[in-house]
Write a protein that holds these residues in place. Structure first.
Motif, PDB file in Angstrom:
ATOM      1  N   LYS A  57      -4.221  -0.804   1.903  1.00 31.32           N
ATOM      2  CA  LYS A  57      -4.743   0.545   1.658  1.00 31.32           C
ATOM      3  C   LYS A  57      -5.896   0.524   0.660  1.00 31.32           C
ATOM      4  N   ARG A  58      -5.797  -0.316  -0.336  1.00 24.05           N
ATOM      5  CA  ARG A  58      -6.784  -0.352  -1.411  1.00 24.05           C
ATOM      6  C   ARG A  58      -8.106  -0.973  -0.975  1.00 24.05           C
ATOM      7  N   GLU A  59      -8.034  -2.013  -0.144  1.00 26.36           N
ATOM      8  CA  GLU A  59      -9.223  -2.791   0.192  1.00 26.36           C
ATOM      9  C   GLU A  59      -9.769  -2.387   1.558  1.00 26.36           C
ATOM     10  N   SER A  60     -10.934  -1.780   1.568  1.00 32.75           N
ATOM     11  CA  SER A  60     -11.527  -1.318   2.829  1.00 32.75           C
ATOM     12  C   SER A  60     -11.878  -2.466   3.766  1.00 32.75           C
ATOM     13  N   VAL A  61     -12.120  -3.667   3.208  1.00 36.77           N
ATOM     14  CA  VAL A  61     -12.450  -4.809   4.055  1.00 36.77           C
ATOM     15  C   VAL A  61     -11.274  -5.217   4.940  1.00 36.77           C
ATOM     16  N   LEU A  62     -10.058  -4.782   4.574  1.00 37.13           N
ATOM     17  CA  LEU A  62      -8.862  -5.109   5.347  1.00 37.13           C
ATOM     18  C   LEU A  62      -8.494  -4.012   6.349  1.00 37.13           C
ATOM     19  N   HIS A  63      -9.339  -3.022   6.499  1.00 37.68           N
ATOM     20  CA  HIS A  63      -9.057  -1.947   7.455  1.00 37.68           C
ATOM     21  C   HIS A  63      -9.471  -2.398   8.850  1.00 37.68           C
ATOM     22  N   ARG A  64      -8.669  -3.298   9.394  1.00 35.26           N
ATOM     23  CA  ARG A  64      -8.907  -3.892  10.709  1.00 35.26           C
ATOM     24  C   ARG A  64      -7.606  -3.864  11.500  1.00 35.26           C
ATOM     25  N   PRO A  65      -7.674  -4.030  12.834  1.00 34.80           N
ATOM     26  CA  PRO A  65      -6.448  -3.961  13.651  1.00 34.80           C
ATOM     27  C   PRO A  65      -5.340  -4.899  13.191  1.00 34.80           C
ATOM     28  N   MET A  66      -5.698  -6.139  12.837  1.00 34.08           N
ATOM     29  CA  MET A  66      -4.679  -7.108  12.417  1.00 34.08           C
ATOM     30  C   MET A  66      -3.865  -6.587  11.243  1.00 34.08           C
ATOM     31  N   TYR A  67      -4.543  -5.965  10.274  1.00 32.88           N
ATOM     32  CA  TYR A  67      -3.862  -5.495   9.073  1.00 32.88           C
ATOM     33  C   TYR A  67      -3.178  -4.154   9.296  1.00 32.88           C
ATOM     34  N   TYR A  68      -3.684  -3.357  10.229  1.00 29.94           N
ATOM     35  CA  TYR A  68      -2.957  -2.150  10.602  1.00 29.94           C
ATOM     36  C   TYR A  68      -1.597  -2.503  11.210  1.00 29.94           C
ATOM     37  N   PHE A  69      -1.597  -3.499  12.096  1.00 29.61           N
ATOM     38  CA  PHE A  69      -0.334  -3.942  12.687  1.00 29.61           C
ATOM     39  C   PHE A  69       0.577  -4.551  11.622  1.00 29.61           C
ATOM     40  N   LEU A  70      -0.026  -5.252  10.659  1.00 32.35           N
ATOM     41  CA  LEU A  70       0.766  -5.818   9.568  1.00 32.35           C
ATOM     42  C   LEU A  70       1.405  -4.711   8.730  1.00 32.35           C
ATOM     43  N   CYS A  71       0.693  -3.610   8.527  1.00 28.50           N
ATOM     44  CA  CYS A  71       1.273  -2.473   7.798  1.00 28.50           C
ATOM     45  C   CYS A  71       2.438  -1.863   8.578  1.00 28.50           C
ATOM     46  N   MET A  72       2.290  -1.767   9.907  1.00 30.08           N
ATOM     47  CA  MET A  72       3.404  -1.287  10.734  1.00 30.08           C
ATOM     48  C   MET A  72       4.623  -2.188  10.568  1.00 30.08           C
ATOM     49  N   LEU A  73       4.381  -3.506  10.543  1.00 33.36           N
ATOM     50  CA  LEU A  73       5.482  -4.455  10.361  1.00 33.36           C
ATOM     51  C   LEU A  73       6.122  -4.285   8.988  1.00 33.36           C
ATOM     52  N   ALA A  74       5.306  -4.068   7.964  1.00 35.88           N
ATOM     53  CA  ALA A  74       5.833  -3.885   6.610  1.00 35.88           C
ATOM     54  C   ALA A  74       6.687  -2.624   6.517  1.00 35.88           C
ATOM     55  N   ILE A  75       6.226  -1.530   7.123  1.00 34.12           N
ATOM     56  CA  ILE A  75       7.015  -0.282   7.122  1.00 34.12           C
ATOM     57  C   ILE A  75       8.330  -0.486   7.853  1.00 34.12           C
ATOM     58  N   SER A  76       8.282  -1.167   9.001  1.00 32.08           N
ATOM     59  CA  SER A  76       9.502  -1.443   9.759  1.00 32.08           C
ATOM     60  C   SER A  76      10.477  -2.278   8.935  1.00 32.08           C
ATOM     61  N   ASP A  77       9.949  -3.278   8.231  1.00 29.32           N
ATOM     62  CA  ASP A  77      10.806  -4.131   7.391  1.00 29.32           C
ATOM     63  C   ASP A  77      11.423  -3.339   6.244  1.00 29.32           C
ATOM     64  N   LEU A  78      10.643  -2.438   5.658  1.00 27.35           N
ATOM     65  CA  LEU A  78      11.171  -1.618   4.565  1.00 27.35           C
ATOM     66  C   LEU A  78      12.317  -0.733   5.040  1.00 27.35           C
ATOM     67  N   VAL A  79      12.138  -0.096   6.189  1.00 34.40           N
ATOM     68  CA  VAL A  79      13.190   0.781   6.725  1.00 34.40           C
ATOM     69  C   VAL A  79      14.418  -0.043   7.103  1.00 34.40           C
ATOM     70  N   LEU A  80      14.199  -1.189   7.743  1.00 35.01           N
ATOM     71  CA  LEU A  80      15.316  -2.015   8.190  1.00 35.01           C
ATOM     72  C   LEU A  80      16.149  -2.520   7.017  1.00 35.01           C
ATOM     73  N   SER A  81      15.502  -3.046   5.997  1.00 33.05           N
ATOM     74  CA  SER A  81      16.240  -3.564   4.844  1.00 33.05           C
ATOM     75  C   SER A  81      16.924  -2.445   4.062  1.00 33.05           C
ATOM     76  N   THR A  82      16.275  -1.271   3.968  1.00 32.44           N
ATOM     77  CA  THR A  82      16.870  -0.147   3.251  1.00 32.44           C
ATOM     78  C   THR A  82      18.030   0.464   4.026  1.00 32.44           C
ATOM     79  N   THR A  83      18.019   0.337   5.333  1.00 31.31           N
ATOM     80  CA  THR A  83      19.136   0.826   6.151  1.00 31.31           C
ATOM     81  C   THR A  83      20.388  -0.009   5.925  1.00 31.31           C
ATOM     82  N   ILE A  84      20.226  -1.286   5.626  1.00 35.44           N
ATOM     83  CA  ILE A  84      21.364  -2.207   5.546  1.00 35.44           C
ATOM     84  C   ILE A  84      21.833  -2.438   4.114  1.00 35.44           C
TER      85      ILE A  84
END
Length: 334
Positions: free
Chosen positions: A53-80
């Protein structure tokens, strides 16, 4: 434990999660690595989200998908893990029937979601390597958003029938789970009515999701490998394939524990029950811990940003050359 093994009821309002059967006296000690893993998962995934979010140079598809993965991991670990730690620390073993179904739904939904994100990442690597000149025009922000929405809807719709099917089942054998969380298979074992529809549906979803994910990722990497071997120099091959190493490691981390858990479940009848539970926990907890580490170490842009944030944190306000130094880094990374 004997107080919980009652059989004179139908459809209990609560279930009992035993934690690690046979290791009840060691729950406090076992909670230490579990708590550490949860802390690492939370810190690591929030760090990924913060840096992207902080670095505009990382606003690319690869890092958007990585953010989706990070959100999924946060929800999954917090659920358990919060419920698991409450069992270990406070012996809070009861869980409401509706809460149990909700927990099980989120676990399976976000597990399926992660598999879909891995396919999206494979697509991104395929386009970046096999058709690099059109990468920015093919994977635009709107396209990435549509892919992300498709991944979410696919997961939600595939798993949605499961809690409704489980709610229709009569439970009269026991209300005790020899587990740290509500597991689909363990829940069906408590039923005293026909569970073929629920069982077949769960198995079909698992096979369909795993089969399609493995197929699409395999096809992507076959094309990627063909493109890599057509490069003129070995150095170019290594550098290009290195961009895929993080994704390959994350996929292996996600599927290898699941494969061993599947083998132990079907063929490890002589293995202690607490080992079954621990392996099932590792299958769900290891990816949220290792994914940010894998991408943080193997992805140069994230590693450089993380290193820069820590080493220059104290000079953000007082260093007169801060903006010049940051501009130089951005030029090098782009």
């Amino acid at each position: 434990m004997s107080d919980f093994n009652t059989t004179d009821f139908t459809n209990p309002s609560t279930f009992i999660l035993l934690g690690l059967p046979g290791l009840e006296e060691a729950h406090v000690w076992v909670s230490i690595p579990f708590c550490a893993m949860y802390s690492i998962a939370i810190w690591g995934n929030f760090t990924i989200l913060f840096i992207v979010k902080r670095e505009s140079v990382l606003h690319r598809p690869m890092y958007y998908f990585l953010c989706m993965l990070a959100i999924s991991d946060l929800v999954l670990s917090t659920t358990i893990l919060p419920k698991t730690l409450s069992i270990f620390w406070f012996r809070s073993q009861e869980i409401d029937f509706g809460a149990c179904l909700t927990q099980m739904y989120f676990i399976h939904c976000f597990s399926v979601m992660e598999s879909g994100i891995f396919v999206a990442m494979a697509l991104d690597r395929y386009v970046a390597i096999c058709d690099p000149l059109r990468h920015s025009t093919i994977l635009t922000n709107s396209t990435v958003a549509k892919i992300g929405l498709a991944v979410v809807l696919r997961s939600v719709m595939l798993i949605l029938p499961t809690p409704f099917l489980l709610r229709q089942i009569l439970y009269c054998r026991s209300n005790v789970f020899a587990h740290t969380h509500c597991d689909h298979t363990a829940m069906m074992k408590l039923a005293c009515t026909d569970i073929r529809i629920t069982s077949y549906y769960g198995l079909s979803v698992a096979l369909l999701v795993t089969g399609l994910v493995v197929f699409f990722i395999a096809v992507s990497y076959i094309q990627i490998i063909r493109a890599i071997f057509s490069l003129p120099t070995k150095d170019a091959c290594h550098k290009t394939f290195g961009t895929c190493s993080s994704h390959i490691c994350a996929v292996l981390v996600f599927y290898i524990p699941g494969f061993f858990s599947f083998l132990i479940h079907w063929f490890g009848h002589n293995i202690a029950l607490h080992f079954h539970v621990l392996l099932a926990d590792m299958y769900l907890m290891v990816p949220p811990i290792l994914n940010p580490i894998i991408y943080g170490v193997k992805t140069k842009q994230i590693w450089d940003r993380l290193f820069w944030l820590f080493t220059h944190k104290g000079t953000l306000t007082f260093s007169p050359g801060h903006h010049i130094f940051r501009k130089r880094i951005d030029v090098q990374l782009t």
